[in-house]
Motif scaffolding. Sequence first.
Motif, PDB file in Angstrom:
ATOM      1  N   SER A   4       0.861  -1.175   0.000  1.00 57.48           N
ATOM      2  CA  SER A   4       0.000   0.000   0.000  1.00 57.48           C
ATOM      3  C   SER A   4       0.902   1.231   0.000  1.00 57.48           C
ATOM      4  CB  SER A   4      -0.938   0.017   1.213  1.00 57.48           C
ATOM      5  OG  SER A   4      -0.202   0.104   2.425  1.00 57.48           O
ATOM      6  N   ALA A   5       0.444   2.291  -0.638  1.00 55.13           N
ATOM      7  CA  ALA A   5       1.281   3.478  -0.787  1.00 55.13           C
ATOM      8  C   ALA A   5       0.390   4.693  -0.999  1.00 55.13           C
ATOM      9  CB  ALA A   5       2.241   3.323  -1.967  1.00 55.13           C
ATOM     10  N   PHE A   6       0.953   5.864  -0.707  1.00 52.01           N
ATOM     11  CA  PHE A   6       0.228   7.106  -0.988  1.00 52.01           C
ATOM     12  C   PHE A   6       0.902   7.860  -2.125  1.00 52.01           C
ATOM     13  CE2 PHE A   6       3.116   8.286   2.552  1.00 52.01           C
ATOM     14  CZ  PHE A   6       3.782   9.375   2.009  1.00 52.01           C
ATOM     15  N   ILE A   7       0.108   8.693  -2.782  1.00 54.39           N
ATOM     16  CA  ILE A   7       0.589   9.532  -3.873  1.00 54.39           C
ATOM     17  C   ILE A   7       0.611  10.982  -3.412  1.00 54.39           C
ATOM     18  CG2 ILE A   7       0.136  10.397  -6.205  1.00 54.39           C
ATOM     19  CD1 ILE A   7      -1.292   7.750  -6.797  1.00 54.39           C
ATOM     20  N   THR A   8       1.742  11.650  -3.649  1.00 53.38           N
ATOM     21  CA  THR A   8       1.846  13.104  -3.530  1.00 53.38           C
ATOM     22  C   THR A   8       1.824  13.690  -4.927  1.00 53.38           C
ATOM     23  OG1 THR A   8       3.147  13.035  -1.476  1.00 53.38           O
ATOM     24  CG2 THR A   8       3.335  15.024  -2.829  1.00 53.38           C
ATOM     25  N   CYS A   9       1.074  14.763  -5.110  1.00 58.07           N
ATOM     26  CA  CYS A   9       1.087  15.480  -6.380  1.00 58.07           C
ATOM     27  C   CYS A   9       1.706  16.853  -6.164  1.00 58.07           C
ATOM     28  CB  CYS A   9      -0.323  15.627  -6.948  1.00 58.07           C
ATOM     29  SG  CYS A   9      -0.335  16.381  -8.596  1.00 58.07           S
ATOM     30  N   ALA A  10       2.841  17.105  -6.822  1.00 56.66           N
ATOM     31  CA  ALA A  10       3.520  18.402  -6.772  1.00 56.66           C
ATOM     32  C   ALA A  10       2.980  19.224  -7.938  1.00 56.66           C
ATOM     33  CB  ALA A  10       5.026  18.211  -6.863  1.00 56.66           C
ATOM     34  N   VAL A  11       2.084  20.164  -7.654  1.00 62.42           N
ATOM     35  CA  VAL A  11       1.188  20.669  -8.691  1.00 62.42           C
ATOM     36  C   VAL A  11       1.780  21.759  -9.585  1.00 62.42           C
ATOM     37  CG1 VAL A  11      -0.887  20.017  -7.408  1.00 62.42           C
ATOM     38  CG2 VAL A  11       0.066  22.334  -7.145  1.00 62.42           C
ATOM     39  N   THR A  12       2.807  22.507  -9.122  1.00 67.19           N
ATOM     40  CA  THR A  12       3.291  23.587  -9.978  1.00 67.19           C
ATOM     41  C   THR A  12       4.784  23.856  -9.900  1.00 67.19           C
ATOM     42  OG1 THR A  12       2.899  25.861 -10.717  1.00 67.19           O
ATOM     43  CG2 THR A  12       2.738  25.459  -8.338  1.00 67.19           C
ATOM     44  N   GLY A  13       5.417  23.772  -8.742  1.00 67.13           N
ATOM     45  CA  GLY A  13       6.847  24.024  -8.642  1.00 67.13           C
ATOM     46  C   GLY A  13       7.188  25.493  -8.818  1.00 67.13           C
ATOM     47  N   GLU A  37      -8.176  18.712  -8.018  1.00 67.32           N
ATOM     48  CA  GLU A  37      -8.159  17.731  -9.109  1.00 67.32           C
ATOM     49  C   GLU A  37      -7.269  16.544  -8.767  1.00 67.32           C
ATOM     50  OE1 GLU A  37      -6.353  17.486 -13.665  1.00 67.32           O
ATOM     51  OE2 GLU A  37      -6.408  19.402 -12.606  1.00 67.32           O
ATOM     52  N   ALA A  38      -6.108  16.829  -8.188  1.00 73.10           N
ATOM     53  CA  ALA A  38      -5.189  15.747  -7.820  1.00 73.10           C
ATOM     54  C   ALA A  38      -5.805  14.856  -6.754  1.00 73.10           C
ATOM     55  CB  ALA A  38      -3.868  16.329  -7.327  1.00 73.10           C
ATOM     56  N   ALA A  39      -6.465  15.474  -5.768  1.00 76.02           N
ATOM     57  CA  ALA A  39      -7.099  14.687  -4.705  1.00 76.02           C
ATOM     58  C   ALA A  39      -8.211  13.808  -5.270  1.00 76.02           C
ATOM     59  CB  ALA A  39      -7.648  15.626  -3.632  1.00 76.02           C
ATOM     60  N   GLU A  40      -8.998  14.356  -6.161  1.00 79.46           N
ATOM     61  CA  GLU A  40     -10.091  13.576  -6.748  1.00 79.46           C
ATOM     62  C   GLU A  40      -9.562  12.411  -7.575  1.00 79.46           C
ATOM     63  OE1 GLU A  40     -12.211  16.628  -8.815  1.00 79.46           O
ATOM     64  OE2 GLU A  40     -13.419  17.187  -7.047  1.00 79.46           O
ATOM     65  N   ALA A  41      -8.352  12.553  -8.104  1.00 80.39           N
ATOM     66  CA  ALA A  41      -7.748  11.483  -8.903  1.00 80.39           C
ATOM     67  C   ALA A  41      -7.052  10.435  -8.043  1.00 80.39           C
ATOM     68  CB  ALA A  41      -6.758  12.076  -9.904  1.00 80.39           C
ATOM     69  N   THR A  77     -12.641  19.548   0.092  1.00 78.75           N
ATOM     70  CA  THR A  77     -11.831  18.437  -0.409  1.00 78.75           C
ATOM     71  C   THR A  77     -10.887  17.947   0.676  1.00 78.75           C
ATOM     72  OG1 THR A  77     -11.898  19.368  -2.639  1.00 78.75           O
ATOM     73  CG2 THR A  77     -10.173  17.735  -2.179  1.00 78.75           C
ATOM     74  N   ASP A  78     -10.877  16.650   0.891  1.00 78.49           N
ATOM     75  CA  ASP A  78      -9.985  16.070   1.889  1.00 78.49           C
ATOM     76  C   ASP A  78      -8.649  15.755   1.232  1.00 78.49           C
ATOM     77  OD1 ASP A  78      -8.940  15.047   4.205  1.00 78.49           O
ATOM     78  OD2 ASP A  78     -10.000  13.134   4.092  1.00 78.49           O
ATOM     79  N   VAL A  79      -7.688  16.630   1.429  1.00 81.93           N
ATOM     80  CA  VAL A  79      -6.340  16.423   0.915  1.00 81.93           C
ATOM     81  C   VAL A  79      -5.374  17.057   1.904  1.00 81.93           C
ATOM     82  CG1 VAL A  79      -6.339  18.546  -0.499  1.00 81.93           C
ATOM     83  CG2 VAL A  79      -4.847  16.626  -1.125  1.00 81.93           C
ATOM     84  N   ILE A  80      -4.239  16.426   2.108  1.00 85.30           N
ATOM     85  CA  ILE A  80      -3.189  16.957   2.980  1.00 85.30           C
ATOM     86  C   ILE A  80      -2.394  17.982   2.187  1.00 85.30           C
ATOM     87  CG2 ILE A  80      -1.092  16.385   4.261  1.00 85.30           C
ATOM     88  CD1 ILE A  80      -2.339  13.514   4.569  1.00 85.30           C
ATOM     89  N   LEU A  81      -2.265  19.196   2.719  1.00 84.64           N
ATOM     90  CA  LEU A  81      -1.500  20.229   2.041  1.00 84.64           C
ATOM     91  C   LEU A  81      -0.072  20.256   2.565  1.00 84.64           C
ATOM     92  CD1 LEU A  81      -4.049  23.176   1.776  1.00 84.64           C
ATOM     93  CD2 LEU A  81      -3.326  21.566  -0.012  1.00 84.64           C
ATOM     94  N   ASN A  82       0.850  20.278   1.629  1.00 75.83           N
ATOM     95  CA  ASN A  82       2.288  20.310   1.910  1.00 75.83           C
ATOM     96  C   ASN A  82       2.841  21.552   1.216  1.00 75.83           C
ATOM     97  OD1 ASN A  82       5.075  20.018   1.802  1.00 75.83           O
ATOM     98  ND2 ASN A  82       5.050  17.900   1.112  1.00 75.83           N
ATOM     99  N   LEU A  83       3.142  22.596   2.003  1.00 78.76           N
ATOM    100  CA  LEU A  83       3.623  23.854   1.446  1.00 78.76           C
ATOM    101  C   LEU A  83       5.142  23.867   1.422  1.00 78.76           C
ATOM    102  CD1 LEU A  83       1.278  26.457   3.199  1.00 78.76           C
ATOM    103  CD2 LEU A  83       0.849  25.072   1.139  1.00 78.76           C
ATOM    104  N   THR A  84       5.723  24.323   0.316  1.00 80.81           N
ATOM    105  CA  THR A  84       7.171  24.409   0.242  1.00 80.81           C
ATOM    106  C   THR A  84       7.702  25.461   1.208  1.00 80.81           C
ATOM    107  OG1 THR A  84       9.068  24.657  -1.217  1.00 80.81           O
ATOM    108  CG2 THR A  84       7.234  26.133  -1.614  1.00 80.81           C
ATOM    109  N   LEU A 266      -1.676  12.846 -14.399  1.00 79.29           N
ATOM    110  CA  LEU A 266      -0.499  12.164 -13.854  1.00 79.29           C
ATOM    111  C   LEU A 266      -0.862  11.338 -12.625  1.00 79.29           C
ATOM    112  CD1 LEU A 266       2.082  15.044 -14.324  1.00 79.29           C
ATOM    113  CD2 LEU A 266       2.013  12.881 -15.580  1.00 79.29           C
ATOM    114  N   VAL A 267      -1.743  11.846 -11.778  1.00 81.34           N
ATOM    115  CA  VAL A 267      -2.160  11.063 -10.613  1.00 81.34           C
ATOM    116  C   VAL A 267      -2.948   9.840 -11.058  1.00 81.34           C
ATOM    117  CG1 VAL A 267      -3.534  11.062  -8.492  1.00 81.34           C
ATOM    118  CG2 VAL A 267      -2.130  13.058  -9.065  1.00 81.34           C
TER     119      VAL A 267
END
Length: 297
Positions: A4-13, A37-41, A77-84, A266-267
């Motif tokens: 089992s694994a989780f996906i992180t989506c780095a949306v813009t950089g 969109e990434a969370a829904e995917a 939307t239930d998604v964990i936010l990771n701010l740079t 991509l997700v």
Amino acid sequence: MRTSAFITCAVTGSGQSHTKSDKVPVTPAEIARACIEAAEAGAAIAHCHVRDPGTGAPSRDPALYREVVERVRESGTDVILNLTAGMGGDIVLGSPEAPLPLNVDGTDLVGATERLVHVEELRPEICTLDCGTMNFAEADYVMTNTPGTLRAMARRIRDAGVKPEIEVFDLGHLWLARTLVEEGLIDDPVLIQLCMGIPFGASNDPNSLMAMVNNIPAGWTYSMFSIGRMQLPYVAQAVLAGGNVRVGLEDNIWLEKGIKASNGDLVERAATILSAMNVTLQGPAEVREMLNLRRPA
């Protein structure tokens, strides 16, 4: 191998990808929509930079981060936010023959406190901590993160109740990460991201990757990615090496040859690869419990 694994989506950089694809989000509204969109995917985590809405240039403006965070949270939307927290460590030398004065157009070098203004104000569940200095692709650019600065940043991140995702670009960065943990500046459970294939850090060949993986202490949670055409092959590589997955337009703008991707594309492709490998996707709730994240109010 992970089952089992989780996906992180780095949306813009923060690079120039917005000049190469109109699918790269630029404004806070576009970045927030990309997170949703990434969370829904199927992404559990959305990793966010912000950009100047007018030019697309990278920005550290806390107001832009606030708008992104508020838009995502208000969407339900239930998604964990990771701010740079990587912005503010950029040095561009004048030239090989005259390094000083620094190139003011590219240099953005500020102190630990200023680099974390948006993190301490918004208290995301995760923020990044680039764990070392590196010659980063361009001729005269240095990604600058001294041990002293990282100690100061790690302390402030810990005190804010935010989980650092330690960005590791080479073996020496992993050594520094272990030092910060040993000094009590980063709490268990430890989360790291192996950033592979970025000149001039660790190359993305299997031997280099496994040298990194074999030096990760037992009990740490790790993800990994590579850039460009190697991003999607690294989805399989990641779980085979015991890690989690990162995709997104920060690192790659193509779904396949000649077809530009969205973050959702991509997700979805990553989720398809994992499903074909009989790997179960972990959602935000499961990831929060595994990493002991403090959920925002």
